[in-house]
Motif scaffolding. Sequence first.
Motif, PDB file in Angstrom:
ATOM      1  N   ALA A   1       0.822  -1.202   0.000  1.00  0.00           N
ATOM      2  CA  ALA A   1       0.000   0.000   0.000  1.00  0.00           C
ATOM      3  C   ALA A   1       0.860   1.257   0.000  1.00  0.00           C
ATOM      4  O   ALA A   1       1.521   1.538   0.976  1.00  0.00           O
ATOM      5  CB  ALA A   1      -0.903   0.002   1.228  1.00  0.00           C
ATOM      6  N   PRO A   2       0.844   1.970  -1.129  1.00  0.00           N
ATOM      7  CA  PRO A   2       1.506   3.270  -1.114  1.00  0.00           C
ATOM      8  C   PRO A   2       0.878   4.162  -0.049  1.00  0.00           C
ATOM      9  O   PRO A   2      -0.287   3.979   0.320  1.00  0.00           O
ATOM     10  CB  PRO A   2       1.232   3.833  -2.515  1.00  0.00           C
ATOM     11  CG  PRO A   2       0.947   2.636  -3.353  1.00  0.00           C
ATOM     12  CD  PRO A   2       0.301   1.643  -2.428  1.00  0.00           C
ATOM     13  N   GLY A   3       1.619   5.114   0.410  1.00  0.00           N
ATOM     14  CA  GLY A   3       1.193   5.970   1.515  1.00  0.00           C
ATOM     15  C   GLY A   3      -0.179   6.580   1.380  1.00  0.00           C
ATOM     16  O   GLY A   3      -0.967   6.559   2.326  1.00  0.00           O
ATOM     17  N   ALA A   4      -0.502   7.141   0.223  1.00  0.00           N
ATOM     18  CA  ALA A   4      -1.786   7.831   0.059  1.00  0.00           C
ATOM     19  C   ALA A   4      -2.964   6.870   0.222  1.00  0.00           C
ATOM     20  O   ALA A   4      -4.007   7.255   0.765  1.00  0.00           O
ATOM     21  CB  ALA A   4      -1.853   8.512  -1.304  1.00  0.00           C
ATOM     22  N   ILE A   5      -2.794   5.645  -0.223  1.00  0.00           N
ATOM     23  CA  ILE A   5      -3.877   4.656  -0.108  1.00  0.00           C
ATOM     24  C   ILE A   5      -4.107   4.312   1.354  1.00  0.00           C
ATOM     25  O   ILE A   5      -5.233   4.351   1.856  1.00  0.00           O
ATOM     26  CB  ILE A   5      -3.560   3.394  -0.931  1.00  0.00           C
ATOM     27  CG1 ILE A   5      -3.417   3.754  -2.406  1.00  0.00           C
ATOM     28  CG2 ILE A   5      -4.640   2.332  -0.726  1.00  0.00           C
ATOM     29  CD1 ILE A   5      -2.817   2.659  -3.247  1.00  0.00           C
ATOM     30  N   LEU A   6      -3.034   3.986   2.042  1.00  0.00           N
ATOM     31  CA  LEU A   6      -3.143   3.612   3.455  1.00  0.00           C
ATOM     32  C   LEU A   6      -3.612   4.790   4.300  1.00  0.00           C
ATOM     33  O   LEU A   6      -4.439   4.611   5.202  1.00  0.00           O
ATOM     34  CB  LEU A   6      -1.803   3.080   3.954  1.00  0.00           C
ATOM     35  CG  LEU A   6      -1.819   2.339   5.275  1.00  0.00           C
ATOM     36  CD1 LEU A   6      -2.855   1.224   5.277  1.00  0.00           C
ATOM     37  CD2 LEU A   6      -0.448   1.770   5.570  1.00  0.00           C
ATOM     38  N   GLN A   7      -3.136   5.983   4.000  1.00  0.00           N
ATOM     39  CA  GLN A   7      -3.578   7.166   4.743  1.00  0.00           C
ATOM     40  C   GLN A   7      -5.079   7.380   4.578  1.00  0.00           C
ATOM     41  O   GLN A   7      -5.769   7.706   5.551  1.00  0.00           O
ATOM     42  CB  GLN A   7      -2.828   8.405   4.267  1.00  0.00           C
ATOM     43  CG  GLN A   7      -1.403   8.461   4.739  1.00  0.00           C
ATOM     44  CD  GLN A   7      -0.657   9.654   4.163  1.00  0.00           C
ATOM     45  OE1 GLN A   7      -1.185  10.379   3.313  1.00  0.00           O
ATOM     46  NE2 GLN A   7       0.563   9.859   4.621  1.00  0.00           N
TER      47      GLN A   7
ATOM     48  N   ALA B   1      -8.944   6.674  -0.944  1.00  0.00           N
ATOM     49  CA  ALA B   1      -8.003   5.561  -1.068  1.00  0.00           C
ATOM     50  C   ALA B   1      -8.170   4.864  -2.426  1.00  0.00           C
ATOM     51  O   ALA B   1      -7.178   4.494  -3.065  1.00  0.00           O
ATOM     52  CB  ALA B   1      -8.207   4.568   0.070  1.00  0.00           C
ATOM     53  N   ILE B   2      -9.408   4.696  -2.871  1.00  0.00           N
ATOM     54  CA  ILE B   2      -9.667   4.068  -4.170  1.00  0.00           C
ATOM     55  C   ILE B   2      -9.112   4.937  -5.295  1.00  0.00           C
ATOM     56  O   ILE B   2      -8.481   4.434  -6.224  1.00  0.00           O
ATOM     57  CB  ILE B   2     -11.178   3.807  -4.359  1.00  0.00           C
ATOM     58  CG1 ILE B   2     -11.640   2.723  -3.376  1.00  0.00           C
ATOM     59  CG2 ILE B   2     -11.499   3.409  -5.796  1.00  0.00           C
ATOM     60  CD1 ILE B   2     -13.145   2.564  -3.272  1.00  0.00           C
TER      61      ILE B   2
ATOM     62  N   ALA C   1     -10.064  -1.415  -8.488  1.00  0.00           N
ATOM     63  CA  ALA C   1      -9.486  -0.577  -7.436  1.00  0.00           C
ATOM     64  C   ALA C   1     -10.289  -0.718  -6.144  1.00  0.00           C
ATOM     65  O   ALA C   1      -9.723  -0.848  -5.061  1.00  0.00           O
ATOM     66  CB  ALA C   1      -9.449   0.879  -7.877  1.00  0.00           C
ATOM     67  N   LYS C   2     -11.613  -0.721  -6.266  1.00  0.00           N
ATOM     68  CA  LYS C   2     -12.477  -0.866  -5.085  1.00  0.00           C
ATOM     69  C   LYS C   2     -12.234  -2.212  -4.419  1.00  0.00           C
ATOM     70  O   LYS C   2     -12.093  -2.295  -3.194  1.00  0.00           O
ATOM     71  CB  LYS C   2     -13.939  -0.720  -5.494  1.00  0.00           C
ATOM     72  CG  LYS C   2     -14.919  -0.853  -4.352  1.00  0.00           C
ATOM     73  CD  LYS C   2     -16.351  -0.685  -4.835  1.00  0.00           C
ATOM     74  CE  LYS C   2     -17.358  -0.803  -3.728  1.00  0.00           C
ATOM     75  NZ  LYS C   2     -17.564  -2.144  -3.235  1.00  0.00           N
ATOM     76  N   GLU C   3     -12.163  -3.273  -5.213  1.00  0.00           N
ATOM     77  CA  GLU C   3     -11.918  -4.600  -4.654  1.00  0.00           C
ATOM     78  C   GLU C   3     -10.565  -4.663  -3.961  1.00  0.00           C
ATOM     79  O   GLU C   3     -10.440  -5.236  -2.872  1.00  0.00           O
ATOM     80  CB  GLU C   3     -11.992  -5.656  -5.761  1.00  0.00           C
ATOM     81  CG  GLU C   3     -13.379  -5.876  -6.306  1.00  0.00           C
ATOM     82  CD  GLU C   3     -13.404  -6.759  -7.541  1.00  0.00           C
ATOM     83  OE1 GLU C   3     -12.337  -7.131  -8.058  1.00  0.00           O
ATOM     84  OE2 GLU C   3     -14.526  -7.072  -7.998  1.00  0.00           O
ATOM     85  N   ALA C   4      -9.543  -4.076  -4.575  1.00  0.00           N
ATOM     86  CA  ALA C   4      -8.202  -4.112  -4.008  1.00  0.00           C
ATOM     87  C   ALA C   4      -8.125  -3.328  -2.706  1.00  0.00           C
ATOM     88  O   ALA C   4      -7.525  -3.790  -1.726  1.00  0.00           O
ATOM     89  CB  ALA C   4      -7.191  -3.574  -5.014  1.00  0.00           C
ATOM     90  N   VAL C   5      -8.742  -2.157  -2.679  1.00  0.00           N
ATOM     91  CA  VAL C   5      -8.713  -1.332  -1.465  1.00  0.00           C
ATOM     92  C   VAL C   5      -9.504  -2.015  -0.350  1.00  0.00           C
ATOM     93  O   VAL C   5      -9.084  -2.015   0.810  1.00  0.00           O
ATOM     94  CB  VAL C   5      -9.241   0.092  -1.761  1.00  0.00           C
ATOM     95  CG1 VAL C   5      -9.496   0.866  -0.486  1.00  0.00           C
ATOM     96  CG2 VAL C   5      -8.243   0.832  -2.645  1.00  0.00           C
TER      97      VAL C   5
END
Length: 77
Positions: free
Chosen positions: A32-38, A48-49, A63-67
């Motif tokens: 998870a890159p920072g922006a996604i996890l944040q 995040a998506i 993207a929704k499934e992955a997040v």
Amino acid sequence: MRISWLAGLAVVERKLDLIMAHLDIREAELEAPGAILQGLLAGRKIQAIKAYREATGVGLRKAKEAVELLARQRGLG
């Protein structure tokens, strides 16, 4: 009837998902890159998506499934 290459790709992708589920094969844990996890940590799933889509270039559904998978793996959702 001819289907577009994009529709054909969706059919193949769905079949692959079914095969993986049947064989109980799971995708590796996501990095998870920072922006996604944040975004997830702040409770902003849509943000995040969007960050995931920008980082990977995948479509909205993937993207929704992955997040959502990432959130479950991290105990956030």
